[in-house]
Design a protein around this motif. Structure first.
Motif, short mmCIF file in Angstrom:
data_model
loop_
_atom_site.label_atom_id
_atom_site.label_comp_id
_atom_site.label_asym_id
_atom_site.label_seq_id
_atom_site.Cartn_x
_atom_site.Cartn_y
_atom_site.Cartn_z
N TYR A 120 -4.92 5.39 1.84
CA TYR A 120 -3.87 4.69 1.09
C TYR A 120 -4.43 4.21 -0.25
O TYR A 120 -5.63 4.02 -0.41
CB TYR A 120 -3.31 3.50 1.89
N THR A 121 -3.51 4.06 -1.19
CA THR A 121 -3.85 3.47 -2.48
C THR A 121 -3.03 2.20 -2.67
O THR A 121 -2.05 1.99 -1.95
CB THR A 121 -3.55 4.44 -3.64
N HIS A 122 -3.45 1.39 -3.62
CA HIS A 122 -2.71 0.15 -3.83
C HIS A 122 -1.42 0.44 -4.57
O HIS A 122 -1.39 1.26 -5.48
CB HIS A 122 -3.56 -0.84 -4.64
N HIS B 252 0.80 4.97 1.28
CA HIS B 252 0.07 5.91 2.13
C HIS B 252 0.02 7.29 1.47
O HIS B 252 1.00 7.74 0.88
CB HIS B 252 0.72 6.00 3.52
N SER C 225 -7.94 -0.60 -1.72
CA SER C 225 -7.61 0.78 -1.35
C SER C 225 -8.40 1.19 -0.11
O SER C 225 -9.38 0.53 0.25
CB SER C 225 -7.90 1.76 -2.50
N TRP D 65 0.86 -1.20 0.00
CA TRP D 65 0.00 0.00 0.00
C TRP D 65 0.88 1.24 0.00
O TRP D 65 1.95 1.25 0.62
CB TRP D 65 -0.87 0.04 1.26
#
Lengths: 102, 216
Positions: free
Chosen positions: A90-92, A41, A86, A39
């Motif tokens: 945070y995003t993948h 952040h 997600s 992930w």
């Protein structure tokens, strides 16, 4: 980043994308291969964990994960597939899958 | 009579300071998320049928007897913000509400597991179950700061996700205090021992600045 090459493994890698639910099932159930995911952040930094299983309960898809934090102890959690993809902060990042001994 | 009480409570909030209004909003979030966490205990029990020990229980039967403990709202401290933090400036400015509340799941009054309720796509839902070692460390630190005199009903989790650092936070006379949940001799952190927030953040600044940003 995992040093798969150094330890004699090949792998495939996504770019800022999560494996689909079908791919998760394929990795865990069909190929019997846990896979690493990360992930990113929103305000800097990231975290890497390992998916070791999956389950569907009451129509919601979940993945079981090994989290290396706490240091030298680790933890196991089960999170929704949606939060694996997600979250609000945070995003993948990248997934490392099809990990295979050369 | 009920109407009078509601009116009085509403009037109190309307005349309250910004900090009190924030507390009222937080109270609403805690009430809403607790209902969701309570309902999700059924899901937790289903999830632990096959792997109860990994999820913190001795058995599925023990999981079935578990109860929800008191939740802690999570506030995030961004790595990029921490890198720019100037020691001595207001540490409160780095805390951002994470729309996330973590609830311990208790057996015989001891934390065994946890449920995290998170706001996703404009609705609250239980997104994470388990995390036995993390919740035990959090609850141990919470117990230590309460034993040392911190207000038990006004605690929260301060999390630096970029460094994977968790702390128990609270305020005394508007001063932010932070208690790490893990010992760290290099930073002079003791688990459960509260220090002024600006001291804790100042200790973390060099770590944040040296970190290369890749996933930990």
């Amino acid at each position: 980043m995992p040093e798969f090459d150094k330890y004699g493994f090949t792998f495939d890698r996504t770019s800022k994308t999560a494996l689909s639910w079908e791919q998760v099932k394929n990795q865990i159930y069909c190929a019997k291969k846990p896979f690493a995911f990360s992930w990113h952040h929103n305000k800097g930094g990231g975290h890497m964990m390992v998916v070791i299983g999956y389950v569907t309960v009451n129509g919601t898809n979940y993945v079981a994960i090994n989290d290396p934090w706490l240091p030298n102890i680790g933890d196991q959690r089960i999170i929704t597939y949606n939060s694996f993809v997600s979250g609000s902060d945070y995003t993948h990042w990248d997934d490392f899958y099809n990990v295979t001994k050369k | 009579m009920k109407l009078l009480i509601i009116t009085a409570v509403a009037g109190t909030f309307l005349s309250a300071s910004g900090a009190q209004a924030q507390t009222a909003a937080q109270y609403g979030i805690m009430r809403e998320t607790r209902e969701i966490a309570s309902r999700s205990l059924d899901t937790l029990q289903k999830l632990t049928k096959a792997n109860s020990k990994a999820m913190g229980f001795e058995s599925a039967e023990e999981a079935a007897k578990s109860k929800l403990g008191d939740g802690l709202a999570v506030f995030v401290i961004g790595l990029d913000d921490l890198r720019k933090y100037t020691p001595g400036s207001d540490p409160n400015e780095l805390l951002v509400a994470a729309d996330r509340v973590i609830y311990p799941v208790m057996v015989n009054d001891q934390p065994c597991s946890s449920v995290t309720v998170e706001k996703t796509r404009e609705k609250w839902e239980a997104t994470s179950f388990g995390g036995t070692n993390l919740i035990k460390a959090i609850i141990d630190a919470r117990s230590a700061v309460v034993a040392a005199g911190a207000p038990a009903d006004n605690l929260f989790v301060a999390w630096v996700p970029g460094l994977n650092t968790y702390m128990i936070g609270f305020r005394t006379r508007d001063k932010l205090m932070l208690a790490p949940i893990m010992d760290d001799a290099s930073l002079k952190f003791s688990a459960g021992k509260a220090q002024p927030g600006e001291e804790v953040l100042a200790a973390l600044v060099p770590v944040a600045q040296q970190y290369n940003g890749l996933p930990l």
